[in-house]
Write a protein that holds these residues in place. Structure first.
Motif, PDB file in Angstrom:
ATOM      1  N   ASP A   7       0.828  -1.206   0.000  1.00 50.46           N
ATOM      2  CA  ASP A   7       0.000   0.000   0.000  1.00 50.46           C
ATOM      3  C   ASP A   7       0.864   1.258   0.000  1.00 50.46           C
ATOM      4  OD1 ASP A   7       0.782  -0.422   2.681  1.00 50.46           O
ATOM      5  OD2 ASP A   7      -0.920   0.737   3.422  1.00 50.46           O
ATOM      6  N   ASP A   8       2.018   1.201   0.664  1.00 48.83           N
ATOM      7  CA  ASP A   8       2.943   2.340   0.627  1.00 48.83           C
ATOM      8  C   ASP A   8       3.475   2.548  -0.787  1.00 48.83           C
ATOM      9  OD1 ASP A   8       2.573   2.482   3.338  1.00 48.83           O
ATOM     10  OD2 ASP A   8       4.475   1.537   3.853  1.00 48.83           O
ATOM     11  N   ALA A   9       3.870   1.461  -1.417  1.00 47.23           N
ATOM     12  CA  ALA A   9       4.391   1.536  -2.785  1.00 47.23           C
ATOM     13  C   ALA A   9       3.323   2.041  -3.740  1.00 47.23           C
ATOM     14  CB  ALA A   9       4.908   0.174  -3.226  1.00 47.23           C
ATOM     15  N   ALA A  10       2.093   1.586  -3.563  1.00 46.72           N
ATOM     16  CA  ALA A  10       1.002   2.022  -4.444  1.00 46.72           C
ATOM     17  C   ALA A  10       0.764   3.528  -4.304  1.00 46.72           C
ATOM     18  CB  ALA A  10      -0.273   1.254  -4.129  1.00 46.72           C
ATOM     19  N   GLY A  11       0.840   4.032  -3.096  1.00 47.44           N
ATOM     20  CA  GLY A  11       0.676   5.467  -2.885  1.00 47.44           C
ATOM     21  C   GLY A  11       1.782   6.271  -3.545  1.00 47.44           C
ATOM     22  N   LEU A  12       3.015   5.807  -3.420  1.00 44.53           N
ATOM     23  CA  LEU A  12       4.129   6.501  -4.060  1.00 44.53           C
ATOM     24  C   LEU A  12       4.051   6.430  -5.577  1.00 44.53           C
ATOM     25  CD1 LEU A  12       7.248   5.694  -1.877  1.00 44.53           C
ATOM     26  CD2 LEU A  12       6.201   7.908  -2.293  1.00 44.53           C
ATOM     27  N   ILE A  13       3.658   5.285  -6.094  1.00 49.01           N
ATOM     28  CA  ILE A  13       3.539   5.140  -7.543  1.00 49.01           C
ATOM     29  C   ILE A  13       2.449   6.055  -8.082  1.00 49.01           C
ATOM     30  CG2 ILE A  13       2.836   3.539  -9.370  1.00 49.01           C
ATOM     31  CD1 ILE A  13       4.350   1.367  -7.741  1.00 49.01           C
ATOM     32  N   ALA A  14       1.313   6.105  -7.394  1.00 46.14           N
ATOM     33  CA  ALA A  14       0.212   6.966  -7.839  1.00 46.14           C
ATOM     34  C   ALA A  14       0.614   8.437  -7.801  1.00 46.14           C
ATOM     35  CB  ALA A  14      -1.022   6.724  -6.978  1.00 46.14           C
ATOM     36  N   ALA A  15       1.267   8.846  -6.728  1.00 41.65           N
ATOM     37  CA  ALA A  15       1.711  10.243  -6.627  1.00 41.65           C
ATOM     38  C   ALA A  15       2.794  10.535  -7.664  1.00 41.65           C
ATOM     39  CB  ALA A  15       2.233  10.533  -5.228  1.00 41.65           C
ATOM     40  N   GLY A  16       3.695   9.589  -7.874  1.00 40.33           N
ATOM     41  CA  GLY A  16       4.727   9.771  -8.888  1.00 40.33           C
ATOM     42  C   GLY A  16       4.136   9.902 -10.273  1.00 40.33           C
ATOM     43  N   TRP A  17       3.131   9.111 -10.561  1.00 42.26           N
ATOM     44  CA  TRP A  17       2.452   9.207 -11.856  1.00 42.26           C
ATOM     45  C   TRP A  17       1.800  10.583 -12.003  1.00 42.26           C
ATOM     46  CZ3 TRP A  17      -2.837   9.766 -12.868  1.00 42.26           C
ATOM     47  CH2 TRP A  17      -3.169   9.691 -14.207  1.00 42.26           C
ATOM     48  N   TRP A  18       1.140  11.041 -10.950  1.00 39.58           N
ATOM     49  CA  TRP A  18       0.466  12.334 -10.982  1.00 39.58           C
ATOM     50  C   TRP A  18       1.468  13.464 -11.247  1.00 39.58           C
ATOM     51  CZ3 TRP A  18      -4.361  14.140 -11.205  1.00 39.58           C
ATOM     52  CH2 TRP A  18      -4.582  15.455 -10.883  1.00 39.58           C
ATOM     53  N   VAL A  19       2.590  13.436 -10.537  1.00 37.87           N
ATOM     54  CA  VAL A  19       3.594  14.487 -10.694  1.00 37.87           C
ATOM     55  C   VAL A  19       4.302  14.356 -12.043  1.00 37.87           C
ATOM     56  CG1 VAL A  19       5.734  15.440  -9.753  1.00 37.87           C
ATOM     57  CG2 VAL A  19       3.919  14.755  -8.212  1.00 37.87           C
ATOM     58  N   SER A  20       4.545  13.134 -12.498  1.00 34.66           N
ATOM     59  CA  SER A  20       5.271  12.954 -13.760  1.00 34.66           C
ATOM     60  C   SER A  20       4.479  13.452 -14.964  1.00 34.66           C
ATOM     61  CB  SER A  20       5.646  11.489 -13.950  1.00 34.66           C
ATOM     62  OG  SER A  20       4.498  10.714 -14.194  1.00 34.66           O
ATOM     63  N   ARG A  21       3.185  13.570 -14.825  1.00 29.84           N
ATOM     64  CA  ARG A  21       2.382  14.141 -15.911  1.00 29.84           C
ATOM     65  C   ARG A  21       2.750  15.597 -16.148  1.00 29.84           C
ATOM     66  NH1 ARG A  21      -3.626  13.310 -14.520  1.00 29.84           N
ATOM     67  NH2 ARG A  21      -3.688  14.982 -16.024  1.00 29.84           N
ATOM     68  N   HIS A  22       3.372  16.222 -15.173  1.00 27.99           N
ATOM     69  CA  HIS A  22       3.743  17.639 -15.279  1.00 27.99           C
ATOM     70  C   HIS A  22       5.254  17.801 -15.495  1.00 27.99           C
ATOM     71  CE1 HIS A  22      -0.289  18.608 -14.030  1.00 27.99           C
ATOM     72  NE2 HIS A  22      -0.152  17.736 -13.064  1.00 27.99           N
ATOM     73  N   THR A  23       5.939  16.708 -15.829  1.00 26.86           N
ATOM     74  CA  THR A  23       7.376  16.775 -16.077  1.00 26.86           C
ATOM     75  C   THR A  23       7.631  17.308 -17.475  1.00 26.86           C
ATOM     76  OG1 THR A  23       7.736  14.885 -14.633  1.00 26.86           O
ATOM     77  CG2 THR A  23       9.489  15.417 -16.150  1.00 26.86           C
ATOM     78  N   GLY A  24       8.513  18.255 -17.554  1.00 31.05           N
ATOM     79  CA  GLY A  24       8.867  18.838 -18.851  1.00 31.05           C
ATOM     80  C   GLY A  24      10.344  18.667 -19.133  1.00 31.05           C
ATOM     81  N   PRO A  25      10.788  19.164 -20.273  1.00 33.81           N
ATOM     82  CA  PRO A  25      12.205  19.017 -20.624  1.00 33.81           C
ATOM     83  C   PRO A  25      13.141  19.739 -19.652  1.00 33.81           C
ATOM     84  CG  PRO A  25      10.973  20.176 -22.350  1.00 33.81           C
ATOM     85  CD  PRO A  25      10.011  19.828 -21.265  1.00 33.81           C
ATOM     86  N   GLN A  26      12.641  20.723 -18.951  1.00 31.27           N
ATOM     87  CA  GLN A  26      13.488  21.454 -18.015  1.00 31.27           C
ATOM     88  C   GLN A  26      13.829  20.623 -16.771  1.00 31.27           C
ATOM     89  OE1 GLN A  26      10.325  22.053 -18.634  1.00 31.27           O
ATOM     90  NE2 GLN A  26       9.209  22.735 -16.846  1.00 31.27           N
ATOM     91  N   HIS A  27      13.128  19.538 -16.564  1.00 28.84           N
ATOM     92  CA  HIS A  27      13.390  18.697 -15.406  1.00 28.84           C
ATOM     93  C   HIS A  27      14.352  17.595 -15.777  1.00 28.84           C
ATOM     94  CE1 HIS A  27       9.278  20.322 -14.573  1.00 28.84           C
ATOM     95  NE2 HIS A  27      10.009  20.827 -13.627  1.00 28.84           N
TER      96      HIS A  27
END
Length: 84
Positions: free
Chosen positions: A64-84
């Motif tokens: 459940d900890d891993a699932a929470g991190l994966i979900a949050a990582g997916w959410w944040v990665s949608r906003h990743t651009g070339p500057q990152h």
């Protein structure tokens, strides 16, 4: 059966790169506040000992900890651009 040489190092490098990308994306002022907060709450959920599923249960407790991190990582990665 032994793993391929350097497999652990490549996996560690892959994870570290992804974590750094998430960190810089979350810190970027152009990233929506919701995305940054989602990552923050996922990390807090990982660190705080109070869980929906206790960490003492083998595999299931950490899933459940891993699932929470994966979900949050997916959410944040949608906003990743070339500057990152």
């Amino acid at each position: 059966m032994t793993p391929a040489p350097g497999l652990f190092r490549r996996l560690l490098r892959f994870l570290l790169e992804r974590l750094l990308r998430l960190y810089y994306t979350a810190r970027d002022p152009a990233t929506p506040r919701r995305a940054s907060l989602a990552l923050l709450f996922a990390v807090i959920y990982l660190v705080v000992p109070l869980d929906l599923v206790p960490d003492l249960l083998p595999l299931l407790g950490l899933a459940d900890d891993a699932a929470g991190l994966i979900a949050a990582g997916w959410w944040v990665s949608r906003h990743t651009g070339p500057q990152h």
